[in-house]
Design an enzyme around this catalytic site. Structure first.
Site, PDB file in Angstrom:
ATOM      1  N   ASP A   1      46.318  44.890  36.897  1.00 18.99           N
ATOM      2  CA  ASP A   1      45.026  44.798  36.608  1.00 18.99           C
ATOM      3  C   ASP A   1      44.357  45.798  36.101  1.00 18.99           C
ATOM      4  O   ASP A   1      43.162  45.712  35.612  1.00 18.99           O
ATOM      5  CB  ASP A   1      44.259  44.927  38.236  1.00 18.99           C
ATOM      6  CG  ASP A   1      44.411  43.562  38.964  1.00 18.99           C
ATOM      7  OD1 ASP A   1      44.782  42.467  38.607  1.00 18.99           O
ATOM      8  OD2 ASP A   1      44.542  43.761  40.264  1.00 18.99           O
TER       9      ASP A   1
ATOM     10  N   HIS B   1      46.377  41.455  33.822  1.00 17.32           N
ATOM     11  CA  HIS B   1      46.253  40.474  34.760  1.00 17.32           C
ATOM     12  C   HIS B   1      44.875  39.883  34.723  1.00 17.32           C
ATOM     13  O   HIS B   1      43.912  40.707  35.315  1.00 17.32           O
ATOM     14  CB  HIS B   1      46.779  40.907  35.949  1.00 17.32           C
ATOM     15  CG  HIS B   1      46.668  40.085  37.068  1.00 17.32           C
ATOM     16  ND1 HIS B   1      45.973  40.137  38.163  1.00 17.32           N
ATOM     17  CD2 HIS B   1      47.676  38.746  37.468  1.00 17.32           C
ATOM     18  CE1 HIS B   1      46.030  39.010  38.907  1.00 17.32           C
ATOM     19  NE2 HIS B   1      47.074  38.410  38.387  1.00 17.32           N
ATOM     20  N   ARG B   2      44.687  38.726  34.201  1.00 14.30           N
ATOM     21  CA  ARG B   2      43.444  38.168  34.122  1.00 14.30           C
ATOM     22  C   ARG B   2      42.593  39.055  33.226  1.00 14.30           C
ATOM     23  O   ARG B   2      41.338  39.042  33.277  1.00 14.30           O
ATOM     24  CB  ARG B   2      42.673  37.974  35.272  1.00 14.30           C
ATOM     25  CG  ARG B   2      43.591  36.940  36.579  1.00 14.30           C
ATOM     26  CD  ARG B   2      43.146  36.793  37.861  1.00 14.30           C
ATOM     27  NE  ARG B   2      43.838  36.287  38.794  1.00 14.30           N
ATOM     28  CZ  ARG B   2      43.872  36.500  39.996  1.00 14.30           C
ATOM     29  NH1 ARG B   2      42.595  36.668  40.593  1.00 14.30           N
ATOM     30  NH2 ARG B   2      44.763  36.126  40.967  1.00 14.30           N
TER      31      ARG B   2
ATOM     32  N   LYS C   1      47.691  26.166  36.374  1.00 14.95           N
ATOM     33  CA  LYS C   1      47.554  26.067  37.824  1.00 14.95           C
ATOM     34  C   LYS C   1      47.482  24.509  38.125  1.00 14.95           C
ATOM     35  O   LYS C   1      46.412  23.861  37.951  1.00 14.95           O
ATOM     36  CB  LYS C   1      46.073  26.548  38.260  1.00 14.95           C
ATOM     37  CG  LYS C   1      45.888  28.027  37.665  1.00 14.95           C
ATOM     38  CD  LYS C   1      46.653  28.883  38.560  1.00 14.95           C
ATOM     39  CE  LYS C   1      46.024  29.171  39.910  1.00 14.95           C
ATOM     40  NZ  LYS C   1      46.973  30.274  40.641  1.00 14.95           N
TER      41      LYS C   1
ATOM     42  N   HIS D   1      41.043  31.051  38.047  1.00 16.61           N
ATOM     43  CA  HIS D   1      42.079  31.091  38.839  1.00 16.61           C
ATOM     44  C   HIS D   1      41.852  30.308  39.906  1.00 16.61           C
ATOM     45  O   HIS D   1      42.799  29.443  40.150  1.00 16.61           O
ATOM     46  CB  HIS D   1      42.457  32.673  39.231  1.00 16.61           C
ATOM     47  CG  HIS D   1      43.336  32.913  40.167  1.00 16.61           C
ATOM     48  ND1 HIS D   1      43.141  32.620  41.830  1.00 16.61           N
ATOM     49  CD2 HIS D   1      44.629  33.103  39.921  1.00 16.61           C
ATOM     50  CE1 HIS D   1      44.469  32.641  42.293  1.00 16.61           C
ATOM     51  NE2 HIS D   1      45.345  33.053  41.273  1.00 16.61           N
TER      52      HIS D   1
ATOM     53  N   GLU E   1      49.199  30.769  32.998  1.00 16.67           N
ATOM     54  CA  GLU E   1      49.667  30.348  34.017  1.00 16.67           C
ATOM     55  C   GLU E   1      48.966  29.057  34.410  1.00 16.67           C
ATOM     56  O   GLU E   1      47.830  28.888  34.321  1.00 16.67           O
ATOM     57  CB  GLU E   1      49.062  31.482  35.611  1.00 16.67           C
ATOM     58  CG  GLU E   1      49.776  30.587  36.534  1.00 16.67           C
ATOM     59  CD  GLU E   1      49.631  31.451  37.944  1.00 16.67           C
ATOM     60  OE1 GLU E   1      49.562  30.756  39.051  1.00 16.67           O
ATOM     61  OE2 GLU E   1      49.312  32.638  37.722  1.00 16.67           O
TER      62      GLU E   1
ATOM     63  N   GLU F   1      47.595  38.025  30.533  1.00 20.12           N
ATOM     64  CA  GLU F   1      47.726  37.140  31.485  1.00 20.12           C
ATOM     65  C   GLU F   1      46.570  36.375  31.859  1.00 20.12           C
ATOM     66  O   GLU F   1      45.480  36.900  32.127  1.00 20.12           O
ATOM     67  CB  GLU F   1      48.309  37.681  32.885  1.00 20.12           C
ATOM     68  CG  GLU F   1      49.046  36.542  33.855  1.00 20.12           C
ATOM     69  CD  GLU F   1      48.184  36.120  34.996  1.00 20.12           C
ATOM     70  OE1 GLU F   1      48.219  35.306  35.692  1.00 20.12           O
ATOM     71  OE2 GLU F   1      46.955  36.705  34.981  1.00 20.12           O
TER      72      GLU F   1
ATOM     73  N   ASP G   1      44.834  32.283  33.634  1.00 23.70           N
ATOM     74  CA  ASP G   1      45.211  31.156  34.482  1.00 23.70           C
ATOM     75  C   ASP G   1      44.021  29.831  33.920  1.00 23.70           C
ATOM     76  O   ASP G   1      43.013  30.204  33.513  1.00 23.70           O
ATOM     77  CB  ASP G   1      44.646  31.170  35.748  1.00 23.70           C
ATOM     78  CG  ASP G   1      45.039  32.540  36.342  1.00 23.70           C
ATOM     79  OD1 ASP G   1      46.395  32.377  36.760  1.00 23.70           O
ATOM     80  OD2 ASP G   1      44.576  33.656  36.333  1.00 23.70           O
TER      81      ASP G   1
END
Length: 243
Positions: A229, A7-8, A111, A49, A109, A34, A36
């Protein structure tokens, strides 16, 4: 076997949405990343993000009010470990140049909050096609108009709606927008939802799954992936379960 998406990047141990975090995700053998994306003032796709740079950098203001050259001067690791590290906000193109040399998959993702302006979607799709990475990308967003637009323009790229609250028969909703998967908040994702969705051909990748009991639940339920994470911790737990 459930896949593990960082995640990120490996954001539990490295500054989120930076190349440092992405490199670490690969090093600890995550299956995917993943991240953003949003646009700068001059229309460049950058990986960050929040709508503002305040939380993660030494700057202040909205991402959309910075040019690329201005945003590149910020330290994206400023609030991580008391600023001991230095990292730029990467562009999606910089990420893709590295990503295509790996064996990872990537969940991008989007945004975006508009239903009329598809500049971000078009630029992201163009970059994916430039690097011929269509079969290794999943596009997700809380803006379901955004990913449906992507489905119409690039039907070969997988899409998955993000949602925070309970959704009745999410597999039916996913099929309605021609999505292959769903990305629910882990607290809005009971075990039966995972099982029923996947029995109906819809992949489930809950986020952000950090607690051991939640990871075990999703691993045992056979979720397509977990977004976490702490990818190294999740991988070791998956191995210990023999899954």
């Amino acid at each position: 076997m459930s896949l593990i998406f960082a995640h990120r990047g490996a954001s539990g141990t490295h500054p989120e949405n930076t190349m440092l975090s992405f490199y670490e995700a690969e090093r600890v053998k995550a299956d995917g990343i993943e991240l953003d994306v949003q646009l700068t003032k001059d229309g460049e796709v950058v990986i960050i993000h929040d709508e503002t740079v305040d939380r993660t950098t030494d700057g202040k203001g909205k991402v959309k009010d910075f040019t690329l050259s201005e945003i590149k001067k910020l330290n994206a690791a400023h609030h991580f470990q008391k600023g001991r590290l230095k990292a730029e906000i990467p562009t999606l193109e910089e990420f893709m140049e590295w990503f295509v040399k790996t064996d990872l998959v990537c969940n991008i993702e989007l945004k975006t909050y508009t239903v009329e302006n598809n500049e971000l979607e078009n630029k992201v799709l163009d970059l994916i096609k430039k690097f011929r990475a269509e079969d290794r990308i999943i596009l997700s967003s809380f803006n379901h108009y955004s990913i449906y637009y992507c489905r119409l323009r690039a039907p070969e790229i997988e899409i998955a709606p993000l949602f925070m609250e309970g959704l009745y028969q999410p597999w039916a909703y996913a099929k309605g927008i021609r999505a292959e998967g769903i990305h629910p908040y882990h607290k809005a994702c009971p075990t039966q939802l995972v099982i029923q969705s996947q029995e109906n051909g819809i992949k489930v990748r809950p986020f952000t799954v950090n607690k051991e009991k939640d990871l075990i639940r999703f691993f045992q339920a056979g979720a397509e992936a977990v977004i976490t994470d702490y990818p190294e911790r999740a991988r070791r737990l998956r191995e210990s379960l023999g899954l």
